[in-house]
Design a protein around this motif. Sequence first.
Motif, PDB file in Angstrom:
ATOM      1  N   LYS B 166       0.834  -1.203   0.000  1.00 49.54           N
ATOM      2  CA  LYS B 166       0.000   0.000   0.000  1.00 49.54           C
ATOM      3  C   LYS B 166       0.868   1.251   0.000  1.00 49.54           C
ATOM      4  CE  LYS B 166      -4.509  -0.487   1.207  1.00 49.54           C
ATOM      5  NZ  LYS B 166      -5.414  -1.219   2.097  1.00 49.54           N
ATOM      6  N   GLU B 167       1.886   1.237   0.885  1.00 44.11           N
ATOM      7  CA  GLU B 167       2.782   2.397   0.950  1.00 44.11           C
ATOM      8  C   GLU B 167       3.460   2.630  -0.389  1.00 44.11           C
ATOM      9  OE1 GLU B 167       5.490   1.711   4.181  1.00 44.11           O
ATOM     10  OE2 GLU B 167       3.802   1.805   5.605  1.00 44.11           O
ATOM     11  N   LEU B 168       3.916   1.524  -0.985  1.00 45.85           N
ATOM     12  CA  LEU B 168       4.635   1.664  -2.252  1.00 45.85           C
ATOM     13  C   LEU B 168       3.714   2.211  -3.346  1.00 45.85           C
ATOM     14  CD1 LEU B 168       6.831  -1.551  -2.277  1.00 45.85           C
ATOM     15  CD2 LEU B 168       7.573   0.813  -2.028  1.00 45.85           C
ATOM     16  N   THR B 169       2.454   1.757  -3.368  1.00 48.38           N
ATOM     17  CA  THR B 169       1.565   2.296  -4.401  1.00 48.38           C
ATOM     18  C   THR B 169       1.301   3.781  -4.161  1.00 48.38           C
ATOM     19  OG1 THR B 169      -0.344   1.522  -3.169  1.00 48.38           O
ATOM     20  CG2 THR B 169       0.360   0.156  -4.997  1.00 48.38           C
ATOM     21  N   GLN B 170       1.205   4.159  -2.885  1.00 50.57           N
ATOM     22  CA  GLN B 170       1.014   5.583  -2.581  1.00 50.57           C
ATOM     23  C   GLN B 170       2.195   6.398  -3.103  1.00 50.57           C
ATOM     24  OE1 GLN B 170      -1.548   7.129  -1.514  1.00 50.57           O
ATOM     25  NE2 GLN B 170      -2.724   5.268  -1.151  1.00 50.57           N
ATOM     26  N   GLU B 171       3.390   5.838  -2.842  1.00 45.70           N
ATOM     27  CA  GLU B 171       4.612   6.499  -3.269  1.00 45.70           C
ATOM     28  C   GLU B 171       4.603   6.678  -4.789  1.00 45.70           C
ATOM     29  OE1 GLU B 171       8.808   4.741  -2.816  1.00 45.70           O
ATOM     30  OE2 GLU B 171       8.037   5.008  -0.761  1.00 45.70           O
TER      31      GLU B 171
END
Lengths: 269, 558
Positions: B166-171
Amino acid sequence: MNKMTKNTTNGTKEVASEKPDYIKVDNFSFYYGSAKVLHSLNLDIPYKKVTAFIGPSGCGKSTLLRNLNRMNDLVDGIKHEGDIRVDGESIYDPFLEVISLRKRIGMVFQKSNPFPKTIYENVVYSLRIAGRNSKSELDTVVEKSLRGAALWDEVKDRLHESALGMSGGQMQRLCIARAIANKPEILLMDEPCSALDPIATAKVEELIHELKTEFTIVIVTHNMQQAARVSDRTAFFYLGKLIEYDKTEQLFMSPKVKQTEDYVSGRFG
Amino acid sequence: MNKESIKSDRPKGEVAVWFSSLGLSLSLILIIGLVSMIFYNGILVFWPDQVVMLEFQKGKGQDVKGSNFIAGEITKQQSKIIKDLNVKLDGLAAQEWQLHVGNKDAYGFSYKFFDMQHLVKESYPQDIILAERNEYGSAIFFAKYLQLKNGDKLNKDDPKFETTLKELTQECKARRKDILQIEKFEIGKINSKIEDIRLEVRALQRKGSNPEIEAKIHSFDAEIKFLQKGYEDLAAKSRVLREKQNENTLHAEIVTGEPMILPVGNIYSFYYPNRLSTVDKISIFTKHFAEFFTEDPREANTEGGIFPAIFGTFVMTLLMSLAVTPFGVVAAIYLREYAKQGFLVRAVRVAVNNLAGVPSIVFGIFGLGFFVYLVGGTLDEIFFSLSLPTPTFGTGGIIWAALTLALMTVPVVIVATEEALSAVSRGMREGSLACGASKWQTIQNIILPASAPGILTGLILAMARGAGEVAPLMLVGVVKLAPELPIDGVAPFVHLERKFMHLGFHIYDLGFQSPDSEAAIPMVFATTFLLIMLVVALNLGAIIIRNRLRKKYQASTF
């Protein structure tokens, strides 16, 4: 214009008018298309008096009244012969601007027609369109005109509300206030009380009494008692002809023409 | 009282009441049916469905890429259209289901019908993932592990797996915005500067050649070089960012057993469709809904939002109203108040009414010939001659579309305004004239305010017709995909010459021009619903204003 405004302070009911032929209808005929509705009328309306036009429906009294401020110009296919002069000037003078004529001749209609604006704006309408916008002047005019129309005490707290929320009688008096706001010299009233109840009628009649110290009033009415009550002079029309024109008491008490007698005594009409 | 007398006492013509009410109910039912069908189908697009996994008997014609497993969202369940008459089937076996299987890159399709006769097992695996990607539509898969850029592998059973992804997609999302900023706006700015200089150079070259001009052109050369350097820097910057998007990859397996490697930068969002609680579903629904309104379209318009189309329709309708109102009102005032009512005026009135019946495509052709080629072409020659033969105004644009529609709807406004003007009572006009007002003052102060509600009614009708019109727009400026909005942050902010997107055309394009018509169907419904809503909203706004005015100017009776 100046000529007309110099005598505005004197002239009361008892005294005979100093200008008995202030409005002079001179051999005046009028046509709607090919129909002749007024036949060679001759009539002198005195200054600062109330003159009533009576007669059965369709007799031409309203047509004559509406010719005095050329309101009939709006109708297509009209024609006139003869002349009408106000204080010696022909209203059909080609050099006369009809707008300036109407500014001198106020009019109150049969059906009250307040504009969809506030009470205040209704009263000052004629000043606004003449480009007079100073607040203090308008405020004075509003109070003076509404007092003049015996409406001030009823509406002074809601001057900025819509005029359409008033009662019928109030609306008609508002129209009178609007008509006198611009200080016309003549006030034309076309059956001003025909849509009002007796109380409102009484108020308007009282008002006419007061207004005649300042204005020359011509009133068309169907109501003979009203004519008798408010007017100094009365003209009886029948089928586009002027049958009789005299002092009001004279006309009602001892008419000279049989037709007039029949009409005022209610035998026809 | 006997029956006969009741019958004869009944007033004649009472049956007409039934007829007229029948007509009303019929049209109401049709309208409600239509709107609710569009609403239902349109709103379903945003709701996250469960993903079903089906196992079929092998070799019965249901295999996809050699596997008898398939997974997807159920989009349709119906009884089989082509029935085998020799076998009598009932229940589930008689049905065929349409699934949205996603993974278009792997399967070659994203929607397919499956014959349920050969079904072995239906299941709802908990750890199946649905991801929305920026190409090939959504993907449906089982995750295996996340390959991080530092070489670490994060197994799917790792408790940190979901949050890290999730964090990576946000990034990546933030980075995508940066890339867009660079590629669309910053590089665009440099390009327009270079274009300006090129035009100036061309203007100088046309003047002839003398040493002074040559020197000037040389100085421009240097500037262009400088700008090109800036361009290359930006391009390099965006290249670096783009590479970063692919640093982390998600390794997965789709139900057919095929492996799938997804760069995280390709994933817009992902969720576990079979693990969702109602609250999760609502939140995803809201997110989809908001995206639909605010985002640009993707994937030949079948994915993403339709913001440019909403915006284009809105701006065009507004421009059209701005053009049509004064034009129609002034014409109606002349016809009703000033012109002498004679043969000529009657003829004009008939002509105006007939104009309302001309097919809209004719207006489109006229708009193309007159506004675009003649007016636009002339403007180009006068003001933009340097950029010719590339047209600026001499090609379809939002201003020409608005003017064409204004022309098309002007009869509606004229007719409504004339009605409204003639409804103003004679007493009111005479009252104003008796106060010494001129005719124009009367119109301005009394008649126009009093007829404003009626004029607005005409405008409402015109807007409703204009906003829903498609055919003429196709000729005068609507496009399938407009890279830039007609109003944006680049000076001079309002670009009336730009082409634009329009909801009505969008519906046509999705429904009939789309490469994947199955994928487009839900969007067609959603867009149609939105167009109806936009028209309703515009109308509602006008109606509220009208009612206010009506209250203010209501003619009185005593």
